[in-house]
Design a protein around this motif. Structure first.
Motif, PDB file in Angstrom:
ATOM      1  N   UNK A 166      -8.143  -9.188   7.327  1.00  0.00           N
ATOM      2  CA  UNK A 166      -8.811  -8.210   6.552  1.00  0.00           C
ATOM      3  C   UNK A 166      -7.946  -6.808   6.584  1.00  0.00           C
ATOM      4  N   UNK A 167      -8.172  -5.908   7.756  1.00  0.00           N
ATOM      5  CA  UNK A 167      -7.369  -4.931   8.334  1.00  0.00           C
ATOM      6  C   UNK A 167      -5.854  -4.559   7.884  1.00  0.00           C
ATOM      7  N   UNK A 168      -4.693  -5.244   7.977  1.00  0.00           N
ATOM      8  CA  UNK A 168      -4.181  -5.722   7.215  1.00  0.00           C
ATOM      9  C   UNK A 168      -3.950  -5.124   5.397  1.00  0.00           C
ATOM     10  N   UNK A 169      -4.188  -6.418   5.204  1.00  0.00           N
ATOM     11  CA  UNK A 169      -5.045  -6.222   3.841  1.00  0.00           C
ATOM     12  C   UNK A 169      -4.947  -4.538   3.364  1.00  0.00           C
ATOM     13  N   UNK A 170      -6.080  -4.361   4.474  1.00  0.00           N
ATOM     14  CA  UNK A 170      -6.260  -2.687   3.860  1.00  0.00           C
ATOM     15  C   UNK A 170      -5.682  -1.355   4.710  1.00  0.00           C
ATOM     16  N   UNK A 171      -4.387  -1.823   5.070  1.00  0.00           N
ATOM     17  CA  UNK A 171      -3.611  -1.096   5.648  1.00  0.00           C
ATOM     18  C   UNK A 171      -3.003  -0.384   4.323  1.00  0.00           C
ATOM     19  N   UNK A 172      -2.303  -2.152   3.674  1.00  0.00           N
ATOM     20  CA  UNK A 172      -1.521  -1.872   2.522  1.00  0.00           C
ATOM     21  C   UNK A 172      -2.067  -1.283   1.072  1.00  0.00           C
ATOM     22  N   UNK A 173      -3.382  -1.954   1.409  1.00  0.00           N
ATOM     23  CA  UNK A 173      -3.924  -0.863  -0.053  1.00  0.00           C
ATOM     24  C   UNK A 173      -3.993   0.494   0.127  1.00  0.00           C
ATOM     25  N   UNK A 174      -4.443   1.209   1.681  1.00  0.00           N
ATOM     26  CA  UNK A 174      -4.266   2.448   1.798  1.00  0.00           C
ATOM     27  C   UNK A 174      -3.610   3.151   1.527  1.00  0.00           C
ATOM     28  N   UNK A 175      -1.481   2.176   1.946  1.00  0.00           N
ATOM     29  CA  UNK A 175      -0.428   3.088   1.108  1.00  0.00           C
ATOM     30  C   UNK A 175      -0.137   3.100   0.342  1.00  0.00           C
ATOM     31  N   UNK A 192       5.999  -6.071   6.002  1.00  0.00           N
ATOM     32  CA  UNK A 192       5.685  -6.413   7.630  1.00  0.00           C
ATOM     33  C   UNK A 192       4.027  -7.251   7.754  1.00  0.00           C
ATOM     34  N   UNK A 193       3.556  -6.622   6.620  1.00  0.00           N
ATOM     35  CA  UNK A 193       2.260  -7.319   6.427  1.00  0.00           C
ATOM     36  C   UNK A 193       2.439  -8.448   5.684  1.00  0.00           C
ATOM     37  N   UNK A 194       2.809  -9.381   4.654  1.00  0.00           N
ATOM     38  CA  UNK A 194       3.255 -10.238   4.227  1.00  0.00           C
ATOM     39  C   UNK A 194       3.803 -11.064   5.486  1.00  0.00           C
ATOM     40  N   UNK A 195       4.872 -10.665   5.775  1.00  0.00           N
ATOM     41  CA  UNK A 195       5.341 -11.136   7.062  1.00  0.00           C
ATOM     42  C   UNK A 195       4.549 -11.966   8.382  1.00  0.00           C
ATOM     43  N   UNK A 196       3.584 -11.044   8.569  1.00  0.00           N
ATOM     44  CA  UNK A 196       1.976 -11.489   9.611  1.00  0.00           C
ATOM     45  C   UNK A 196       0.970 -12.748   8.550  1.00  0.00           C
ATOM     46  N   UNK A 197       0.788 -11.871   7.576  1.00  0.00           N
ATOM     47  CA  UNK A 197       0.232 -13.026   6.909  1.00  0.00           C
ATOM     48  C   UNK A 197       0.310 -14.419   6.977  1.00  0.00           C
ATOM     49  N   UNK A 198       1.832 -15.122   6.765  1.00  0.00           N
ATOM     50  CA  UNK A 198       2.414 -16.066   6.452  1.00  0.00           C
ATOM     51  C   UNK A 198       2.876 -16.799   7.778  1.00  0.00           C
ATOM     52  N   UNK A 199       2.978 -15.908   8.736  1.00  0.00           N
ATOM     53  CA  UNK A 199       3.621 -16.660   9.805  1.00  0.00           C
ATOM     54  C   UNK A 199       2.984 -16.549  11.484  1.00  0.00           C
ATOM     55  N   UNK A 200       1.875 -14.695  11.411  1.00  0.00           N
ATOM     56  CA  UNK A 200       0.920 -14.657  12.303  1.00  0.00           C
ATOM     57  C   UNK A 200       1.931 -13.750  13.492  1.00  0.00           C
ATOM     58  N   UNK A 201       2.829 -13.692  13.552  1.00  0.00           N
ATOM     59  CA  UNK A 201       3.681 -12.777  14.628  1.00  0.00           C
ATOM     60  C   UNK A 201       4.335 -11.984  13.411  1.00  0.00           C
ATOM     61  N   UNK A 202       4.500 -10.705  14.422  1.00  0.00           N
ATOM     62  CA  UNK A 202       5.090  -9.476  14.107  1.00  0.00           C
ATOM     63  C   UNK A 202       6.795  -9.060  14.262  1.00  0.00           C
ATOM     64  N   UNK A 203       7.360  -8.430  12.558  1.00  0.00           N
ATOM     65  CA  UNK A 203       8.618  -8.032  13.080  1.00  0.00           C
ATOM     66  C   UNK A 203       8.893  -6.663  12.777  1.00  0.00           C
TER      67      UNK A 203
END
Length: 259
Positions: A166-175, A192-203
């Motif tokens: 939910x924090x990651x989603x908030x970051x996208x909305x705020x931007x 990057x947020x979408x990748x974290x959502x899918x894989x639970x890791x960061x690139x």
């Protein structure tokens, strides 16, 4: 306890002297109570881009006092220690506070200084956006890199993805509300947020963009435009195709919040 300095990578040798000076000044202020200093952002991923990237660092100390925090601000100010990058973004944590954090900001100091950064030295988030702090901590925890100190993962608890998403989603909305301020970054952060959502890791941003193009080929044009402007410099990122970027971020936000 003291720890050896470690270089970030061969590609960022130009920054080694600056990073060493930052560590030395922090050690001089906190003496034996500096726990560690950790690369964040592009440095953590060996993705530092001269002319565009900031120097992002997390520092941890034992019970930093108000006088010590003021000393950090003075010692690392761009006028006192010129940053060779676009700017320094340093977040200082108290070790005990850090150990209890989840998605809170929780910092003792948030310092922005440099030739191209709006100056900021705050000791509480106030009404400011706080989503970047848990996201950055999670990236640093994942990357397990240190200039000095023990692994960051030893100092901060893991935040489960169901709590962080939910924090990651908030970051996208705020931007979406600030696309005029580095809109290309907003698009790449959304990848990057979408990748974290899918894989639970960061690139890093560019790798996440490549991943997003493979999974959302219909969005290739807006992603490639963001990559192109990001490669040029900070000024280029202030003039995105707002309609295309908004449409992309809206879609990403929907994917983050509905699946």
């Amino acid at each position: 306890m003291t720890y050896a300095h470690h270089k970030i990578s061969d590609r960022t040798n130009i920054l080694d002297g600056y990073l060493g000076a930052v560590v030395d000044r922090l050690q001089g202020i906190f003496r034996g109570r500096l726990v560690g200093v950790y690369p964040a952002g592009s440095l953590a991923f060996d993705a530092y881009q001269p002319g565009r990237s900031d120097v992002d660092l997390l520092a941890v100390a034992e019970q930093p006092t108000a006088d010590e925090i003021a000393a950090v601000v003075a010692a690392l100010d761009h006028a006192a220690l010129p940053c060779p990058a676009t700017g320094l973004e340093l977040v200082l944590y108290d070790r005990a506070t850090l150990a209890g954090l989840s998605t809170e900001a929780g910092f003792a100091l948030n310092l922005n200084t440099g030739a191209e950064l709006p100056y900021k030295a705050e000791t509480a988030p106030g009404d400011g956006l706080s989503f970047w702090y848990p996201i950055d901590r999670d990236m640093v925890r994942q990357q397990r890199r240190a200039l000095i100190g023990p692994p960051f993962a030893d100092l901060v608890p893991r935040v489960r993805s169901r709590v962080l998403l939910p924090v990651v989603a908030e970051s996208v909305a705020a931007q979406m509300a600030h696309l005029g301020e580095h809109g290309d970054n907003a698009v790449l952060n959304a990848c990057r947020a979408l990748r974290y959502h899918a894989e639970r890791t960061w690139l890093p941003k560019r790798a996440a963009a490549a991943w997003a193009v493979r999974h959302l080929p219909g969005e290739a044009a807006v992603i490639q435009a963001a990559l192109d402007s990001h490669a040029v410099g900070r000024d280029a990122g202030r003039s995105p195709d707002r309609a295309a970027a908004t449409e992309f971020l809206t879609r990403v936000h929907a994917l983050l919040t509905t699946t």
